[in-house]
Write a protein that holds these residues in place. Structure first.
Motif, PDB file in Angstrom:
ATOM      1  N   SER A  65       0.853  -1.180   0.000  1.00  0.00           N
ATOM      2  CA  SER A  65       0.000   0.000   0.000  1.00  0.00           C
ATOM      3  C   SER A  65       0.888   1.229   0.000  1.00  0.00           C
ATOM      4  N   ASP A  86      -2.771   4.326   3.101  1.00  0.00           N
ATOM      5  CA  ASP A  86      -2.883   3.625   1.823  1.00  0.00           C
ATOM      6  C   ASP A  86      -2.956   4.717   0.768  1.00  0.00           C
ATOM      7  N   ASP A  89      -5.997   5.100  -1.620  1.00  0.00           N
ATOM      8  CA  ASP A  89      -7.321   5.369  -1.079  1.00  0.00           C
ATOM      9  C   ASP A  89      -7.383   6.836  -0.698  1.00  0.00           C
ATOM     10  N   GLY A  90      -8.101   7.619  -1.485  1.00  0.00           N
ATOM     11  CA  GLY A  90      -8.145   9.049  -1.216  1.00  0.00           C
ATOM     12  C   GLY A  90      -9.095   9.771  -2.141  1.00  0.00           C
ATOM     13  N   SER A  91      -8.772  11.014  -2.465  1.00  0.00           N
ATOM     14  CA  SER A  91      -9.639  11.833  -3.319  1.00  0.00           C
ATOM     15  C   SER A  91      -8.792  12.857  -4.069  1.00  0.00           C
ATOM     16  N   PRO A 132      -4.242  11.119  -0.542  1.00  0.00           N
ATOM     17  CA  PRO A 132      -4.656   9.961   0.259  1.00  0.00           C
ATOM     18  C   PRO A 132      -5.391  10.407   1.521  1.00  0.00           C
ATOM     19  N   LYS A 133      -6.229   9.523   2.077  1.00  0.00           N
ATOM     20  CA  LYS A 133      -7.059   9.883   3.223  1.00  0.00           C
ATOM     21  C   LYS A 133      -6.248  10.231   4.459  1.00  0.00           C
ATOM     22  N   GLU A 343     -14.025   1.222 -10.494  1.00  0.00           N
ATOM     23  CA  GLU A 343     -12.934   1.095  -9.529  1.00  0.00           C
ATOM     24  C   GLU A 343     -12.395  -0.328  -9.474  1.00  0.00           C
ATOM     25  N   SER A 369      -8.714   2.433  -9.048  1.00  0.00           N
ATOM     26  CA  SER A 369      -9.770   3.142  -8.334  1.00  0.00           C
ATOM     27  C   SER A 369      -9.578   4.657  -8.377  1.00  0.00           C
ATOM     28  N   MET A 370      -8.349   5.132  -8.141  1.00  0.00           N
ATOM     29  CA  MET A 370      -8.113   6.573  -8.111  1.00  0.00           C
ATOM     30  C   MET A 370      -8.366   7.212  -9.478  1.00  0.00           C
TER      31      MET A 370
END
Length: 420
Positions: A65, A86, A89-91, A132-133, A343, A369-370
């Protein structure tokens, strides 16, 4: 991953009626029983911890990750510990310091990917950074990266999506080179999809960034003798592409594949599958892809010195056709709020599964996914051929820059000292 462990103890059971609960013998027996149970718990605990450390270490090693990789290299943790990071995993967030380069000023960015240079007016899509988150990817520091790559050979292998990432990396790195003339294509070629090999040398830093076109990664040959008429060519699923020998002496290898593994580009052109001398006319594409990735993984295990060469496989990049049949492409001005199933990809899942089951240290850049949110970042009609719409390839600057930021951060995090 769920791990269920059953530990059975065969310690002696005591008959309290026969012994008498308060008898000295009963006390001794009870004490012995408790000590035995405690010993079992301690041993079991050590085993469980060792088990998870072994499994966890292997998992992070081959399916990172990047959370462990980033420790010690400038990742600022937002919530929790760095173990929670990770990077996939984010936006996407607005950042006015972006874009990181101007494609019109980069001689190695294809005109067809320079959307702003080809007339795109809205510019919000180039202002987005991947966040990332629970952590932050280190800000791109071109001078640090250039020094890290000094004397190295970085090689991309794959389809046109790989070539786009290759171009993105070159443009990112050129922002730190004072004498632009010191960066050149080794054979004097223009950057085009028609050439199978392209290599750009950064002479001031003595390294090259290369691209080999290999859309299937395995060998594509003419049909064998006595094959049915519909068979015009075959993919040798058990043999890596004949360029493989040219890849061995690399410091970094980045592979991708997937977009050509579709009915139209295979069976529609008379291309079928072959293993050894046997044609596999009824083999599904998903099975064939799995076989090809197994062949690739075996090649990495046997031919690549992973003490020297860092191997990456970038997962499938989603397309965003509104109507794939009619090839209708609606490029939005903002990212989508929903991934609408994009995703996930059977190609990405296969890559993850194969690498997970191997002992070789392959790093999976799981960007599916991103990238699924970026309905705004495709070429659309802003290519060098406005009559064709394109919701597969990406504008430069754009999404491939984020892939490279993650990739470079991984290298930097794992090599505080120069690459071996």
């Amino acid at each position: 991953m769920t791990c269920m462990m059953n530990i059975t103890s065969r310690s002696q059971s005591f008959n309290r009626r026969a012994l008498g609960f308060n008898s000295p013998r009963a006390h001794r027996a009870l004490l012995f029983s408790r000590l035995l149970r405690a010993l079992i718990v301690i041993v079991s605990g050590v085993f469980v911890i060792s088990f998870f450390l072994a499994v966890g270490s292997g998992y992070i090693h081959v399916l990172p990750s990047l959370s462990q990789a980033f420790q010690g290299f400038g990742v600022s943790v937002v919530n929790g510990s760095s173990d929670d990071c990770d990077v996939f995993d984010g936006s996407w967030v607005i950042d006015d310091s972006y874009p990181l380069y101007n494609a019109s000023e980069c001689p190695f960015a294809e005109r067809g990917f320079d959307c702003l240079g080809n007339g795109r007016i809205d510019k919000d899509y180039v202002k987005l950074r991947w966040k990332p988150k629970n952590c932050d990817i280190p800000k791109f520091d071109v001078q640090t990266v250039l020094e890290m790559l000094r004397g190295k050979r970085i090689v991309f292998v794959g389809d046109s999506m790989s070539r786009t990432q290759w171009e993105s990396l070159i443009c990112l790195l050129m922002t730190g080179v004072e004498d632009k003339r010191s960066v050149y294509e080794v054979n004097g070629n223009d950057i085009t999809k028609r050439i199978r090999y392209l290599g750009v040398r950064f002479s001031s830093f003595n390294f090259t960034v290369e691209f080999f076109r290999s859309v299937f990664l395995v060998q594509h040959n003419w049909a064998p003798k006595h094959a049915p008429k519909r068979v015009r060519s075959t993919l040798r699923l058990d043999k890596l592409d004949d360029i493989a020998n040219q890849l061995v002496n690399s410091d970094v290898l980045i592979f991708n594949s997937g977009h050509w593994w579709v009915t139209g580009k295979l069976f529609g052109t008379g291309c079928y599958f072959q293993v050894g001398k046997s044609l596999k006319l009824g083999m599904p594409i998903s099975t064939a892809f799995r076989t090809a990735i197994d062949t690739w993984a075996s090649w990495v295990e046997t031919k690549i010195d992973t003490n020297r060469t860092h191997v990456f496989f970038r997962t499938f990049e989603p397309s965003h056709w509104s109507d794939p049949t009619l090839r209708y492409c609606n490029v939005t001005q903002q990212p989508s709020l929903e991934t609408r199933g994009k995703e996930r990809s059977r190609f990405s899942d296969t890559i993850m599964e194969v690498v997970k089951n191997r002992n070789v240290p392959v790093n999976v850049l799981h960007i599916t996914s991103m990238s699924a949110f970026r309905t705004d970042a495709h070429v659309g009609t802003w290519s060098d051929n406005a009559s064709l719409s394109d919701c597969s390839h990406w504008c430069l600057p754009g999404v491939p820059d984020a892939w490279n930021e993650i990739f470079l951060s991984y290298l930097l995090a794992n090599h505080r000292s120069p690459l071996p």
